[in-house]
Design an enzyme around this catalytic site. Structure first.
Site, PDB file in Angstrom:
ATOM      1  N   LYS A 158       0.788  -1.253  -0.061  1.00 31.63           N
ATOM      2  CA  LYS A 158      -0.104  -0.048  -0.141  1.00 31.63           C
ATOM      3  C   LYS A 158       0.846   1.376  -0.196  1.00 31.63           C
ATOM      4  O   LYS A 158       2.013   1.262   0.637  1.00 31.63           O
ATOM      5  CB  LYS A 158      -0.744   0.016   1.129  1.00 31.63           C
ATOM      6  CG  LYS A 158      -1.722  -1.022   1.260  1.00 31.63           C
ATOM      7  CD  LYS A 158      -2.739  -0.965   2.532  1.00 31.63           C
ATOM      8  CE  LYS A 158      -3.817  -1.909   2.653  1.00 31.63           C
ATOM      9  NZ  LYS A 158      -4.765  -1.619   3.816  1.00 31.63           N
ATOM     10  N   GLU A 200       1.189  -5.033   4.579  1.00 28.07           N
ATOM     11  CA  GLU A 200       0.347  -5.891   5.318  1.00 28.07           C
ATOM     12  C   GLU A 200      -0.203  -7.204   4.849  1.00 28.07           C
ATOM     13  O   GLU A 200      -0.290  -7.440   3.925  1.00 28.07           O
ATOM     14  CB  GLU A 200      -0.931  -4.895   5.582  1.00 28.07           C
ATOM     15  CG  GLU A 200      -0.751  -3.411   6.200  1.00 28.07           C
ATOM     16  CD  GLU A 200      -1.887  -2.719   6.346  1.00 28.07           C
ATOM     17  OE1 GLU A 200      -1.909  -1.660   7.493  1.00 28.07           O
ATOM     18  OE2 GLU A 200      -2.989  -3.007   5.659  1.00 28.07           O
ATOM     19  N   HIS A 208     -15.663  -4.444   5.202  1.00 25.77           N
ATOM     20  CA  HIS A 208     -15.048  -3.154   5.543  1.00 25.77           C
ATOM     21  C   HIS A 208     -16.029  -2.357   6.621  1.00 25.77           C
ATOM     22  O   HIS A 208     -17.184  -2.153   6.385  1.00 25.77           O
ATOM     23  CB  HIS A 208     -15.065  -2.315   4.398  1.00 25.77           C
ATOM     24  CG  HIS A 208     -14.671  -0.852   4.567  1.00 25.77           C
ATOM     25  ND1 HIS A 208     -13.575  -0.459   3.965  1.00 25.77           N
ATOM     26  CD2 HIS A 208     -14.602  -0.110   5.398  1.00 25.77           C
ATOM     27  CE1 HIS A 208     -13.219   0.751   4.317  1.00 25.77           C
ATOM     28  NE2 HIS A 208     -14.039   1.234   5.179  1.00 25.77           N
ATOM     29  N   GLU A 287      -7.292   2.877   8.259  1.00 27.88           N
ATOM     30  CA  GLU A 287      -6.859   3.981   8.435  1.00 27.88           C
ATOM     31  C   GLU A 287      -8.287   5.043   9.207  1.00 27.88           C
ATOM     32  O   GLU A 287      -9.162   4.336   9.609  1.00 27.88           O
ATOM     33  CB  GLU A 287      -6.891   4.847   6.950  1.00 27.88           C
ATOM     34  CG  GLU A 287      -8.443   4.791   5.980  1.00 27.88           C
ATOM     35  CD  GLU A 287      -8.279   5.368   4.774  1.00 27.88           C
ATOM     36  OE1 GLU A 287      -7.219   5.673   4.209  1.00 27.88           O
ATOM     37  OE2 GLU A 287      -9.295   4.963   3.930  1.00 27.88           O
ATOM     38  N   ARG A 291     -12.673  13.544   8.863  1.00 26.38           N
ATOM     39  CA  ARG A 291     -13.620  14.592   8.419  1.00 26.38           C
ATOM     40  C   ARG A 291     -14.971  13.690   8.289  1.00 26.38           C
ATOM     41  O   ARG A 291     -15.019  12.836   8.800  1.00 26.38           O
ATOM     42  CB  ARG A 291     -13.335  14.683   6.826  1.00 26.38           C
ATOM     43  CG  ARG A 291     -13.037  13.409   6.058  1.00 26.38           C
ATOM     44  CD  ARG A 291     -13.138  13.627   4.769  1.00 26.38           C
ATOM     45  NE  ARG A 291     -12.537  12.612   3.768  1.00 26.38           N
ATOM     46  CZ  ARG A 291     -13.355  11.586   3.377  1.00 26.38           C
ATOM     47  NH1 ARG A 291     -14.616  11.398   3.864  1.00 26.38           N
ATOM     48  NH2 ARG A 291     -12.775  10.436   2.839  1.00 26.38           N
TER      49      ARG A 291
END
Length: 447
Positions: A158, A200, A208, A287, A291
């Site tokens: 990534k 990873e 998710h 992550e 926001r």
């Protein structure tokens, strides 16, 4: 409370923030490009300022023009929405230097969480479970092979500064790793100006799951439950729901408590989303987004709490309006992102909307800034609206969603509505039996 808020965004999210400000008695200023002069949020705002031509880098990403608009209009705060400058630490710092409040976290917190390697280190320090992998950026191919051997194949490479699936490569063998490492670094450097990558463990069939969190900046943190965003295409979310069909109350409380404590310990201020991959009962940090999320309405539907009101309250120094024990989860909610795209190829389809009719009734919400006669510009994200449906349970929610999709009419351009009409009738979706790879496999099988 603020006197005047400038909304540094466009489309449905600009209209969403504008409505929240009006409900709080706050004057609104919107900025817009020349392509958006007829947009709904421009029509409804108290004041509007044109900040440049259509390209985003010359308008919505032009920090100088936005700060100038604040000074001209006397705005004392800026709400960035999502996308554009919403996670730009430099923007937050510049506003602070001009005594203008950024309705969001500090520039330092944006910087920490914007670097995926540093974010993972921070998450680990705060007690958030992480995916096994490298401790930092991979320096060379030799180190990459060592890390991959330690955690076991398959692995995923990534980009540290990445997003949207760019700079991401899966390696199932050492040969794959050699090629993938070079490709990922090249893509990352081209897309983000930073070719740092990390490795990873690759999870085969994860979901998710993301946790909506809030901090008051003074040591208090709460969570508003989770959202399941597993239906994705090319790492872009398509369908989101709350609560997740895969979690039980005990798992929800456990991961929610971990995240709320982490936010409190971090001294974080405002809204944030901590994202995980979930497989076999375990959560693995991906992550944190610093926001408001596109999918925040499903959380509002099941909690009854206006998250934009909460953002503005915290940023103005009013603190959190609720304690953790005040937050209750009622029923089930699903959001479908309606894009101006071909429903199979996902090719953008800008053009003029000749007829626009939204569904209604109990438990149905549509967030959109378009209208009949509106011309969708080709310069920006293709999202034209979000259909959010709430029911007493998931079965009722799915039935209500089916009915709402049948009522939704958008003529003049292609949209993803036909895709959602197919999905709502699919047995796997009805049973909540899907993972992050499900949608791409479904679309491939349909071709």
């Amino acid at each position: 409370m603020f006197q005047k808020v400038l909304i540094a965004n466009r489309g449905e999210i600009a209209l969403r923030v504008l409505r929240a400000c009006k409900e709080l008695g706050i004057q609104t200023v919107v900025v817009h490009s020349t392509a958006d002069s007829d947009a709904m949020h421009v029509r409804l705002a108290d004041e509007s300022v044109c900040i440049g031509p259509p390209p985003a880098r010359e308008s919505y990403l032009n920090i100088h023009q936005i700060v100038a608009a604040c000074e001209i209009t006397g705005a004392d705060a800026v709400h960035p929405g999502y996308g554009f400058l919403s996670e730009n630490a430099k923007f937050a710092d510049i506003l602070a230097a001009h005594n203008i409040t950024f309705i969001g976290p500090s520039g330092d917190h944006i910087r920490v969480m914007g670097d995926k390697i540093e974010a993972k280190r921070t998450a680990k320090r705060l007690g958030i479970p992480v995916v096994p992998g490298s401790d930092g950026a991979i320096s060379d191919e030799k180190e990459a092979k060592r890390v991959a051997a330690e955690i076991g194949y398959p692995v995923i490479i990534k980009a540290s500064a990445g997003g949207g699936g760019r700079g991401m490569k899966v390696a199932r063998t050492e040969a794959d790793l050699e090629v993938g490492l070079h490709t990922a670094k090249s893509e990352a450097g081209a897309a983000f100006g930073d070719d740092a990558v990390y490795i990873e463990k690759y999870l085969e069939k994860p979901r998710h799951i993301e946790l909506q969190v809030f901090g008051d900046g003074a040591g208090r943190g709460v969570h508003f439950g989770e959202r399941d965003c597993s239906l994705q295409r090319r790492h872009q979310k398509v369908w989101e729901e709350a609560n997740s069909p895969a979690l039980n109350a005990e798992e929800r409380a456990r991961i929610g408590g971990i995240c709320a404590k982490a936010i409190a310990d971090l001294g974080y201020s405002g809204a944030g989303t901590i994202e995980f991959l979930y497989e076999n009962g375990e959560f693995y940090f991906i992550e944190m987004n610093t926001r408001l999320q596109v999918e925040h309405p499903v959380t509002e539907a099941i909690t009854g709490i206006d998250l934009v009101h909460e953002q503005i309250r915290v940023a103005s120094g009013g603190g959190l309006s609720v304690r953790q024990e005040d937050i209750k989860f009622n029923g089930h909610a699903i959001e479908c992102r309606i894009n101006a795209e071909d429903p199979r190829t996902f090719t953008p389809s800008p053009g003029t909307i000749t007829h626009f009719h939204t569904p209604g009734g109990l438990g149905v919400r549509v967030d959109s800034g378009v209208y009949s006669g509106y011309r969708i510009p080709p310069y920006y994200d293709s999202l034209i609206g979000k259909l959010i449906v709430h029911g007493r349970n998931r079965v009722e929610c799915m039935m209500r969603l089916r009915r709402a999709l049948d009522e939704f009419v958008v003529d003049g351009t292609k949209t993803t509505l036909p895709l959602f009409r197919d999905l709502v009738g699919n047995p796997d979706i009805a049973n909540g039996d899907y993972d992050i790879h499900w949608l791409e496999k479904y679309l491939a099988d349909e071709d």
